[in-house]
Design a protein around this motif. Structure first.
Motif, PDB file in Angstrom:
ATOM      1  N   ALA A  91       0.817  -1.218   0.000  1.00 11.95           N
ATOM      2  CA  ALA A  91       0.000   0.000   0.000  1.00 11.95           C
ATOM      3  C   ALA A  91       0.847   1.261   0.000  1.00 11.95           C
ATOM      4  CB  ALA A  91      -0.938   0.007   1.209  1.00 11.95           C
ATOM      5  N   GLY A  92       2.083   1.161   0.511  1.00 11.27           N
ATOM      6  CA  GLY A  92       2.931   2.326   0.665  1.00 11.27           C
ATOM      7  C   GLY A  92       3.072   2.714   2.126  1.00 11.27           C
ATOM      8  N   CYS A  93       3.942   3.671   2.398  1.00 12.12           N
ATOM      9  CA  CYS A  93       4.188   4.108   3.773  1.00 12.12           C
ATOM     10  C   CYS A  93       4.167   5.630   3.826  1.00 12.12           C
ATOM     11  CB  CYS A  93       5.533   3.588   4.274  1.00 12.12           C
ATOM     12  SG  CYS A  93       5.992   4.177   5.925  1.00 12.12           S
ATOM     13  N   ASP A  94       3.114   6.182   4.398  1.00 13.47           N
ATOM     14  CA  ASP A  94       2.994   7.635   4.493  1.00 13.47           C
ATOM     15  C   ASP A  94       3.935   8.233   5.527  1.00 13.47           C
ATOM     16  OD1 ASP A  94       1.186   8.004   2.477  1.00 13.47           O
ATOM     17  OD2 ASP A  94      -0.586   8.004   3.758  1.00 13.47           O
ATOM     18  N   ALA A  95       4.490   7.405   6.391  1.00 17.65           N
ATOM     19  CA  ALA A  95       5.406   7.927   7.409  1.00 17.65           C
ATOM     20  C   ALA A  95       6.733   8.382   6.805  1.00 17.65           C
ATOM     21  CB  ALA A  95       5.665   6.869   8.476  1.00 17.65           C
ATOM     22  N   ILE A  96       7.167   7.742   5.739  1.00 15.15           N
ATOM     23  CA  ILE A  96       8.485   8.043   5.173  1.00 15.15           C
ATOM     24  C   ILE A  96       8.605   9.520   4.803  1.00 15.15           C
ATOM     25  CG2 ILE A  96      10.068   7.557   3.269  1.00 15.15           C
ATOM     26  CD1 ILE A  96       9.891   5.281   5.284  1.00 15.15           C
ATOM     27  N   ASP A  97       7.587  10.070   4.192  1.00 17.02           N
ATOM     28  CA  ASP A  97       7.603  11.487   3.803  1.00 17.02           C
ATOM     29  C   ASP A  97       6.632  12.325   4.638  1.00 17.02           C
ATOM     30  OD1 ASP A  97       9.476  11.191   1.660  1.00 17.02           O
ATOM     31  OD2 ASP A  97       7.873  10.273   0.479  1.00 17.02           O
ATOM     32  N   GLY A  98       6.125  11.732   5.713  1.00 18.13           N
ATOM     33  CA  GLY A  98       5.151  12.429   6.540  1.00 18.13           C
ATOM     34  C   GLY A  98       5.766  12.943   7.825  1.00 18.13           C
ATOM     35  N   PHE A  99       4.939  13.019   8.860  1.00 16.57           N
ATOM     36  CA  PHE A  99       5.417  13.482  10.168  1.00 16.57           C
ATOM     37  C   PHE A  99       6.019  12.281  10.888  1.00 16.57           C
ATOM     38  CE2 PHE A  99       4.671  14.712  14.690  1.00 16.57           C
ATOM     39  CZ  PHE A  99       5.590  15.749  14.708  1.00 16.57           C
ATOM     40  N   ASN A 100       7.340  12.161  10.830  1.00 14.92           N
ATOM     41  CA  ASN A 100       8.035  10.942  11.265  1.00 14.92           C
ATOM     42  C   ASN A 100       8.940  11.170  12.475  1.00 14.92           C
ATOM     43  OD1 ASN A 100      10.152  12.343   9.867  1.00 14.92           O
ATOM     44  ND2 ASN A 100       9.469  11.335   7.973  1.00 14.92           N
ATOM     45  N   ARG A 101       8.540  12.053  13.362  1.00 11.53           N
ATOM     46  CA  ARG A 101       9.369  12.403  14.510  1.00 11.53           C
ATOM     47  C   ARG A 101       9.651  11.209  15.424  1.00 11.53           C
ATOM     48  NH1 ARG A 101       8.672  14.411  19.727  1.00 11.53           N
ATOM     49  NH2 ARG A 101      10.263  15.925  20.368  1.00 11.53           N
ATOM     50  N   ILE A 102       8.695  10.287  15.575  1.00 10.52           N
ATOM     51  CA  ILE A 102       8.868   9.160  16.504  1.00 10.52           C
ATOM     52  C   ILE A 102       9.445   7.927  15.820  1.00 10.52           C
ATOM     53  CG2 ILE A 102       6.923   9.986  17.893  1.00 10.52           C
ATOM     54  CD1 ILE A 102       5.292   7.606  16.723  1.00 10.52           C
ATOM     55  N   HIS A 103       9.817   8.036  14.569  1.00 11.83           N
ATOM     56  CA  HIS A 103      10.131   6.842  13.784  1.00 11.83           C
ATOM     57  C   HIS A 103      11.604   6.414  13.879  1.00 11.83           C
ATOM     58  CE1 HIS A 103       6.112   7.719  12.436  1.00 11.83           C
ATOM     59  NE2 HIS A 103       6.064   6.523  11.883  1.00 11.83           N
ATOM     60  N   ALA A 104      11.919   5.329  13.171  1.00 11.98           N
ATOM     61  CA  ALA A 104      13.191   4.638  13.340  1.00 11.98           C
ATOM     62  C   ALA A 104      14.354   5.335  12.641  1.00 11.98           C
ATOM     63  CB  ALA A 104      13.065   3.201  12.820  1.00 11.98           C
ATOM     64  N   ILE A 105      15.519   5.237  13.277  1.00 13.03           N
ATOM     65  CA  ILE A 105      16.769   5.692  12.666  1.00 13.03           C
ATOM     66  C   ILE A 105      17.704   4.516  12.392  1.00 13.03           C
ATOM     67  CG2 ILE A 105      16.683   8.011  13.648  1.00 13.03           C
ATOM     68  CD1 ILE A 105      18.614   7.033  15.847  1.00 13.03           C
ATOM     69  N   LEU A 106      17.355   3.346  12.902  1.00 16.00           N
ATOM     70  CA  LEU A 106      18.133   2.122  12.678  1.00 16.00           C
ATOM     71  C   LEU A 106      17.197   1.021  12.194  1.00 16.00           C
ATOM     72  CD1 LEU A 106      20.245   2.132  15.980  1.00 16.00           C
ATOM     73  CD2 LEU A 106      21.172   2.497  13.687  1.00 16.00           C
ATOM     74  N   GLY A 107      17.636   0.245  11.213  1.00 16.86           N
ATOM     75  CA  GLY A 107      16.889  -0.939  10.798  1.00 16.86           C
ATOM     76  C   GLY A 107      15.653  -0.698   9.966  1.00 16.86           C
ATOM     77  N   ALA A 108      15.357   0.542   9.620  1.00 19.96           N
ATOM     78  CA  ALA A 108      14.162   0.831   8.819  1.00 19.96           C
ATOM     79  C   ALA A 108      14.411   0.470   7.352  1.00 19.96           C
ATOM     80  CB  ALA A 108      13.779   2.302   8.944  1.00 19.96           C
ATOM     81  N   SER A 109      13.345   0.525   6.562  1.00 17.58           N
ATOM     82  CA  SER A 109      13.462   0.275   5.130  1.00 17.58           C
ATOM     83  C   SER A 109      12.598   1.299   4.400  1.00 17.58           C
ATOM     84  CB  SER A 109      12.991  -1.147   4.788  1.00 17.58           C
ATOM     85  OG  SER A 109      11.572  -1.218   4.738  1.00 17.58           O
ATOM     86  N   PRO A 110      12.721   1.395   3.070  1.00 11.44           N
ATOM     87  CA  PRO A 110      11.849   2.320   2.325  1.00 11.44           C
ATOM     88  C   PRO A 110      10.375   1.973   2.446  1.00 11.44           C
ATOM     89  CG  PRO A 110      13.715   1.644   0.978  1.00 11.44           C
ATOM     90  CD  PRO A 110      13.721   0.766   2.190  1.00 11.44           C
ATOM     91  N   HIS A 111      10.073   0.778   2.986  1.00 12.28           N
ATOM     92  CA  HIS A 111       8.696   0.320   3.088  1.00 12.28           C
ATOM     93  C   HIS A 111       8.094   0.547   4.467  1.00 12.28           C
ATOM     94  CE1 HIS A 111       9.186  -1.646  -0.816  1.00 12.28           C
ATOM     95  NE2 HIS A 111      10.367  -2.044  -0.370  1.00 12.28           N
ATOM     96  N   CYS A 112       8.929   0.837   5.474  1.00 18.78           N
ATOM     97  CA  CYS A 112       8.407   1.018   6.832  1.00 18.78           C
ATOM     98  C   CYS A 112       9.491   1.565   7.748  1.00 18.78           C
ATOM     99  CB  CYS A 112       7.884  -0.306   7.393  1.00 18.78           C
ATOM    100  SG  CYS A 112       7.147  -0.168   9.034  1.00 18.78           S
ATOM    101  N   ALA A 113       9.112   2.541   8.564  1.00 18.04           N
ATOM    102  CA  ALA A 113      10.044   3.110   9.542  1.00 18.04           C
ATOM    103  C   ALA A 113       9.446   3.120  10.938  1.00 18.04           C
ATOM    104  CB  ALA A 113      10.439   4.530   9.134  1.00 18.04           C
ATOM    105  N   ALA A 114       8.446   2.276  11.172  1.00 16.36           N
ATOM    106  CA  ALA A 114       7.796   2.223  12.483  1.00 16.36           C
ATOM    107  C   ALA A 114       8.747   1.639  13.525  1.00 16.36           C
ATOM    108  CB  ALA A 114       6.528   1.381  12.406  1.00 16.36           C
ATOM    109  N   THR A 115       8.576   2.054  14.763  1.00 15.29           N
ATOM    110  CA  THR A 115       9.407   1.546  15.858  1.00 15.29           C
ATOM    111  C   THR A 115       8.619   0.555  16.708  1.00 15.29           C
ATOM    112  OG1 THR A 115       8.755   3.412  17.242  1.00 15.29           O
ATOM    113  CG2 THR A 115      10.826   3.617  16.021  1.00 15.29           C
TER     114      THR A 115
END
Length: 333
Positions: free
Chosen positions: A135-159
């Protein structure tokens, strides 16, 4: 409202049977996350199998290790004298994780398997690869202040949201499982998956597998350990960055004999800081060593539009936590 059937298991065998007889079953621990997901139509089980009646024991082993039943409440673990004495970082992590009411309900197994609190995951109007692969990941280009800095991928940056798991990963916890193919064990460091191209697959659990116990190996120097959590507010907030650490120092030489360190709030899974540990073993127990170790662990960190501050924040929290543990005992009281 999605109709579902409630079943209560009396042991692991009955839990597995009830699960196998349903098309879309979910195991229910304290329900502090699953019920929310059902309300939001993210989880839509046709059968909910209550496993809170399974083992709720905390067994202290003679070698210094512990066995904790998966249905044990978080409150019971944090209050246990043996946990506080042998593994204080675990008690502190649990106490920093939620309100007393939630800790009274939440189980150890459920805490491990809770799902991300990414805004976009809960927003049905947003694109999310965890909810729907591709479906895509709106977090990558969205409001991602709480998201991952390690281990993420272009498909998901959730922690991963757990505090308890960060401490367990640092301690080298083993997860005991039972499923259709029998019993097995897996290191907690290997249980959660990085998102890669399949963020919807979050763990290595096979269908129907159930967490039955958590094993903490003996680690004598874990008595000198702590958990530090940095968050937006002092209570009931998820970590921006957290550090679980245990330190073994040769006091005469001032050298680090051994160390365990894990990070929370920065990755899609509880992040064991192996690079950091490698740098620290055999190094002087000084701030310079702590900085070099933090740099090594965060070398591959990648910030998004709004979370780049986490890289420097993680560096500072690692250094300050280790410095706290390296201080003389009287200074740590």
């Amino acid at each position: 409202m999605n109709e579902f059937r409630y079943e209560r298991a009396v042991d692991a065998a009955s839990a597995k049977t009830l699960f196998a007889n349903a098309q879309r079953a979910k195991y229910l621990g304290g329900g502090t996350n699953l019920v929310d997901l059902m309300r939001e139509n993210i989880e839509r089980p046709d059968v909910v199998v209550d496993v809170t009646g399974l083992t709720q024991t905390i067994e202290e082993r003679e070698d210094g290790g512990m066995l904790i039943g998966a249905a044990t409440k978080n409150t019971a673990v944090a209050a246990h004298r043996g946990v506080r004495e042998r593994f204080p970082l675990l008690a502190r992590a649990i106490l920093s994780g939620a309100s007393g009411q939630i800790r009274n309900m939440a189980t150890v197994g459920g805490n491990i398997l809770q799902r991300t609190r990414c805004y976009y995951f809960y927003d049905s109007a947003a694109r999310c690869n965890k909810r729907e692969r591709g479906a895509g990941c709106d977090a990558i280009d969205g409001f991602n202040r709480i998201h991952a800095i390690l281990g993420a991928s272009p498909h998901c940056a959730a922690t991963h949201p757990s505090d308890m798991c960060v401490a367990l990963v640092a301690l080298g916890a083993m997860v005991h499982l039972e499923g259709p193919q029998g019993a097995r064990e897996i290191a907690l460091t290997d249980l959660h998956r990085l998102p890669g191209e399949t963020p919807d697959i979050e763990t290595e659990l096979a269908p129907g597998e159930l967490i039955t116990r958590i094993e903490l190996p003996a680690l004598p120097f874990a008595a000198r350990s702590t958990y530090r959590k940095v968050r937006d507010r002092a209570s009931y907030a998820f970590a921006l960055v957290s550090v679980a650490a245990a330190l073994d120092i040769d006091e005469e030489r001032g050298m680090i004999r051994d160390v365990r360190l894990a990070l929370g709030g920065v990755a899609p899974k509880p992040w064991r800081a192996f690079r950091c540990e490698d740098v620290l073993r055999g190094a002087p127990a000084k701030e310079e060593s702590f900085r070099r170790a933090a740099e090594a662990e965060l070398k591959g960190a990648v910030g998004l539009t709004y979370n780049g501050f986490k890289i420097e924040l993680a560096r500072r929290v690692i250094v300050s936590t280790l410095a706290e543990l390296a201080a003389p005992e009287e200074a740590r009281r």
